[in-house]
Design a protein around this motif. Structure first.
Motif, PDB file in Angstrom:
ATOM      1  N   ASP A   1      13.541   7.172   1.883  1.00 57.10           N
ATOM      2  CA  ASP A   1      13.002   7.740   3.124  1.00 57.10           C
ATOM      3  C   ASP A   1      11.877   6.907   3.709  1.00 57.10           C
ATOM      4  O   ASP A   1      11.317   7.263   4.742  1.00 57.10           O
ATOM      5  CB  ASP A   1      12.506   9.172   2.862  1.00 57.10           C
ATOM      6  CG  ASP A   1      13.642  10.134   2.566  1.00 57.10           C
ATOM      7  OD1 ASP A   1      14.376  10.476   3.505  1.00 57.10           O
ATOM      8  OD2 ASP A   1      13.818  10.506   1.392  1.00 57.10           O
ATOM      9  N   GLY A   2      11.529   5.819   3.068  1.00 60.24           N
ATOM     10  CA  GLY A   2      10.467   4.961   3.565  1.00 60.24           C
ATOM     11  C   GLY A   2       9.086   5.285   3.029  1.00 60.24           C
ATOM     12  O   GLY A   2       8.098   4.658   3.431  1.00 60.24           O
ATOM     13  N   ASN A   3       8.990   6.245   2.101  1.00 62.17           N
ATOM     14  CA  ASN A   3       7.705   6.541   1.472  1.00 62.17           C
ATOM     15  C   ASN A   3       7.383   5.477   0.435  1.00 62.17           C
ATOM     16  O   ASN A   3       8.270   5.019  -0.296  1.00 62.17           O
ATOM     17  CB  ASN A   3       7.743   7.920   0.808  1.00 62.17           C
ATOM     18  CG  ASN A   3       8.021   9.025   1.798  1.00 62.17           C
ATOM     19  OD1 ASN A   3       7.239   9.256   2.720  1.00 62.17           O
ATOM     20  ND2 ASN A   3       9.146   9.704   1.623  1.00 62.17           N
TER      21      ASN A   3
ATOM     22  N   GLY B   1       1.490   9.843  -2.874  1.00 66.03           N
ATOM     23  CA  GLY B   1       1.817   8.436  -2.948  1.00 66.03           C
ATOM     24  C   GLY B   1       1.325   7.674  -4.164  1.00 66.03           C
ATOM     25  O   GLY B   1       1.201   6.449  -4.103  1.00 66.03           O
ATOM     26  N   VAL B   2       1.072   8.379  -5.271  1.00 69.19           N
ATOM     27  CA  VAL B   2       0.670   7.716  -6.511  1.00 69.19           C
ATOM     28  C   VAL B   2       1.529   8.256  -7.650  1.00 69.19           C
ATOM     29  O   VAL B   2       1.607   9.476  -7.854  1.00 69.19           O
ATOM     30  CB  VAL B   2      -0.828   7.936  -6.821  1.00 69.19           C
ATOM     31  CG1 VAL B   2      -1.193   7.306  -8.169  1.00 69.19           C
ATOM     32  CG2 VAL B   2      -1.696   7.351  -5.717  1.00 69.19           C
TER      33      VAL B   2
ATOM     34  N   ALA C   1       0.839  -1.195   0.000  1.00 68.44           N
ATOM     35  CA  ALA C   1       0.000   0.000   0.000  1.00 68.44           C
ATOM     36  C   ALA C   1       0.875   1.246   0.000  1.00 68.44           C
ATOM     37  O   ALA C   1       2.050   1.204   0.369  1.00 68.44           O
ATOM     38  CB  ALA C   1      -0.914   0.006   1.225  1.00 68.44           C
ATOM     39  N   ARG C   2       0.278   2.357  -0.408  1.00 64.12           N
ATOM     40  CA  ARG C   2       1.025   3.616  -0.375  1.00 64.12           C
ATOM     41  C   ARG C   2       1.154   4.080   1.081  1.00 64.12           C
ATOM     42  O   ARG C   2       0.312   3.778   1.930  1.00 64.12           O
ATOM     43  CB  ARG C   2       0.347   4.678  -1.235  1.00 64.12           C
ATOM     44  CG  ARG C   2      -1.015   5.093  -0.771  1.00 64.12           C
ATOM     45  CD  ARG C   2      -1.719   5.990  -1.788  1.00 64.12           C
ATOM     46  NE  ARG C   2      -3.055   6.310  -1.306  1.00 64.12           N
ATOM     47  CZ  ARG C   2      -3.348   7.383  -0.614  1.00 64.12           C
ATOM     48  NH1 ARG C   2      -2.407   8.269  -0.310  1.00 64.12           N
ATOM     49  NH2 ARG C   2      -4.593   7.600  -0.205  1.00 64.12           N
ATOM     50  N   ARG C   3       2.215   4.841   1.331  1.00 66.89           N
ATOM     51  CA  ARG C   3       2.472   5.337   2.680  1.00 66.89           C
ATOM     52  C   ARG C   3       3.414   6.527   2.577  1.00 66.89           C
ATOM     53  O   ARG C   3       4.507   6.410   2.002  1.00 66.89           O
ATOM     54  CB  ARG C   3       3.113   4.241   3.536  1.00 66.89           C
ATOM     55  CG  ARG C   3       3.349   4.643   4.989  1.00 66.89           C
ATOM     56  CD  ARG C   3       4.109   3.554   5.735  1.00 66.89           C
ATOM     57  NE  ARG C   3       5.508   3.515   5.325  1.00 66.89           N
ATOM     58  CZ  ARG C   3       6.387   2.629   5.783  1.00 66.89           C
ATOM     59  NH1 ARG C   3       5.990   1.692   6.623  1.00 66.89           N
ATOM     60  NH2 ARG C   3       7.652   2.654   5.385  1.00 66.89           N
ATOM     61  N   ILE C   4       3.012   7.661   3.099  1.00 69.97           N
ATOM     62  CA  ILE C   4       3.841   8.864   3.066  1.00 69.97           C
ATOM     63  C   ILE C   4       4.258   9.198   4.493  1.00 69.97           C
ATOM     64  O   ILE C   4       3.401   9.417   5.358  1.00 69.97           O
ATOM     65  CB  ILE C   4       3.080  10.048   2.432  1.00 69.97           C
ATOM     66  CG1 ILE C   4       2.634   9.700   1.012  1.00 69.97           C
ATOM     67  CG2 ILE C   4       3.952  11.301   2.442  1.00 69.97           C
ATOM     68  CD1 ILE C   4       3.763   9.369   0.061  1.00 69.97           C
ATOM     69  N   VAL C   5       5.579   9.208   4.749  1.00 70.64           N
ATOM     70  CA  VAL C   5       6.082   9.442   6.100  1.00 70.64           C
ATOM     71  C   VAL C   5       6.973  10.671   6.200  1.00 70.64           C
ATOM     72  O   VAL C   5       7.377  11.059   7.294  1.00 70.64           O
ATOM     73  CB  VAL C   5       6.842   8.201   6.623  1.00 70.64           C
ATOM     74  CG1 VAL C   5       5.907   7.007   6.738  1.00 70.64           C
ATOM     75  CG2 VAL C   5       8.036   7.870   5.730  1.00 70.64           C
ATOM     76  N   THR C   6       7.302  11.285   5.046  1.00 67.21           N
ATOM     77  CA  THR C   6       8.112  12.513   5.059  1.00 67.21           C
ATOM     78  C   THR C   6       7.528  13.471   4.038  1.00 67.21           C
ATOM     79  O   THR C   6       6.588  13.138   3.312  1.00 67.21           O
ATOM     80  CB  THR C   6       9.582  12.236   4.680  1.00 67.21           C
ATOM     81  OG1 THR C   6       9.664  11.942   3.273  1.00 67.21           O
ATOM     82  CG2 THR C   6      10.170  11.105   5.489  1.00 67.21           C
ATOM     83  N   ALA C   7       8.125  14.643   3.956  1.00 69.40           N
ATOM     84  CA  ALA C   7       7.833  15.506   2.818  1.00 69.40           C
ATOM     85  C   ALA C   7       8.287  14.786   1.552  1.00 69.40           C
ATOM     86  O   ALA C   7       9.142  13.889   1.603  1.00 69.40           O
ATOM     87  CB  ALA C   7       8.553  16.837   2.970  1.00 69.40           C
TER      88      ALA C   7
END
Length: 457
Positions: A64-66, A413-414, A17-23
């Protein structure tokens, strides 16, 4: 729809799944980008400067883990999914045996097997042969020289809105100059751009569009001087323009009658992308030559030309080949890709994706009048954006909305790709491993991007 702002520890190691953890881009990507700007020329541009660490299926993860839902698949390359297990294993096994011999010096079985498998799957029941090369542009170049040798003619015809590569000859074959050809000339000669079928804008039937194309060829080139007519069954960079019914068969009939080689550039549309092995099949089109690349080897560089045996054999011994053409690791991966398409019935998966994504896009079209057209086949779909209120009249291209939406999607995230002669098309090339859940999530982000674009207009 809410972006995940902190890591989900239950799925830390699963790219689902998508995941945004930073800018976006994150701090590690920004540091890498500074190094890149010092070491890589600006001509090698990136749509979104996030630096990828790993990928699987339909998801990529940056340093960055995004995590991003990938609706571009490297422009149609990772068709069966990032790091498909069978493809990785086939490449790994070949790495342990040998990396290179050069097929034109000491050959190997995997090259032959790829040639056999592709010949069995390209349209037409006639005997075929295949040459393997490194890239799509190299496949086009080889196809043109083979056709010239076979016909003893000089001229090359390509359709308006076409894209065929970045080499000298293929730059001349491209319709759009910027950014692919501007300032890089002079280009190869004897290349002619002829009218295409663009139903959304020209309103012509397939027969009418073909008659226009043929008349142009006969008047401006002459059949007796034309070696090859190259068409993309569904145009890629041109905006996924899908020809009107009957257009391609009419061109084929004319070419056959005049001993002109007709070739399908299936570099983006082939290898199960549209729900058939090659997009030509949708249109009842049996080209003399087929150019393929991108999705054939699951991410490793491989391309080729498959065509009528008598045309392919026109080149003299030593006239075709190249140091890395048909590299054994890439060839082993290609065999695995073709086997996976069949074993997993991925043609049906491409049709499933169309069955999920097309209705979702058409629903958005009913909601947002800036979506002028929804088109494509299988997992090769696009929307063309126009200025508000112009969809049924002037159809004014809306490239600003495309940029707004693609940027918004990347931030959330897309990964979306842009296209089109006028820069006003969003194209969707997800891997066939993408799930309906992932598609619906991506569409929710697309909808928010459309709201943002409408607000700015």
């Amino acid at each position: 729809m809410t972006d995940t702002l902190v890591p989900d520890t239950s799925t830390t190691d699963e790219l689902t799944a998508r995941r945004i953890v930073t800018a976006i881009p994150g701090p590690k990507s920004q540091e890498l980008h500074k190094r890149r700007l010092a070491a890589v020329p600006v001509g090698v541009n990136s749509m979104l400067p996030v630096y990828i660490r790993r990928a699987h299926g339909a998801v990529v993860e940056d340093v960055d883990g995004n995590r991003f839902l990938d609706l571009g698949a490297g422009i149609g390359v990772t068709t069966i999914g990032h790091t498909n297990d069978a493809v990785v294993e086939a490449a790994r096994a070949q790495l342990g045996d040998f990396l290179h011999t050069l097929f034109t010096i000491t050959p190997y079985e995997s090259y032959v097997r790829v040639a056999e498998l592709v010949a069995e799957r390209t349209p037409g029941s006639f005997p075929k042969k295949t040459v393997l090369v490194n890239s799509g542009a190299e496949a086009v170049e080889n196809g043109v020289k083979i056709a010239r040798k076979a016909t003893r003619r000089r001229a090359v015809a390509v359709l308006e809105h076409a894209y065929h590569g970045r080499t000298n000859l293929t730059m001349a074959m491209n319709f759009k100059a910027m950014p692919y050809g501007t300032g890089f000339g002079p280009f190869a000669g004897d290349v002619y751009h002829v009218p295409s079928s663009y139903p959304y804008r020209d309103g012509l039937t397939g027969a009418e569009a073909a008659a226009r194309t043929i008349a142009y060829i006969e008047k401006h080139i002459g059949a007796e001087d034309l070696a090859i007519l190259v068409v993309e069954p569904i145009q890629g960079e041109g905006g996924f323009q899908t020809p009107a019914e009957g257009f391609l068969p009419a061109l084929q009939t004319w070419a056959n009658e005049h001993d002109v080689v007709i070739a399908a550039d299936e570099i983006q549309s082939g290898m199960a992308r549209t729900g058939t092995w090659f997009a030509s099949e949708h249109f009842g089109f049996e080209p003399d030559l087929v150019f393929f690349a991108k999705g054939v080897a699951g991410g490793l560089p491989l391309a080729g030309v498959t065509g009528r045996a008598e045309i392919m054999d026109a080149a003299q011994p030593g006239g075709l080949g190249g140091t890395f053409g048909g590299n054994p690791v890439a060839a082993a991966a290609a065999v695995a890709v073709i086997e996976q398409i069949e074993e997993q019935d991925l043609l049906a998966e491409a049709r499933r994706i169309e069955g999920t994504l097309r209705p979702a896009l058409e629903e958005l079209q009913s909601e947002f009048d800036i979506i002028g057209d929804v088109r494509g086949k299988g997992a090769m779909l696009a929307i063309e954006l126009v200025a508000p209120g112009t969809g049924a009249t002037t159809k004014t291209p809306n490239s600003a909305a495309v940029q707004t939406i693609s940027s918004y999607a990347g931030q959330h995230g897309v990964l979306l790709l842009t296209a089109g002669t006028y820069g006003n098309v969003l194209r969707f090339l997800p891997s066939l491993a993408i799930t309906d859940e992932q598609l619906h999530d991506a569409v929710s982000v697309l909808r928010e991007g459309l709201i943002e674009a409408t607000r700015r207009s």
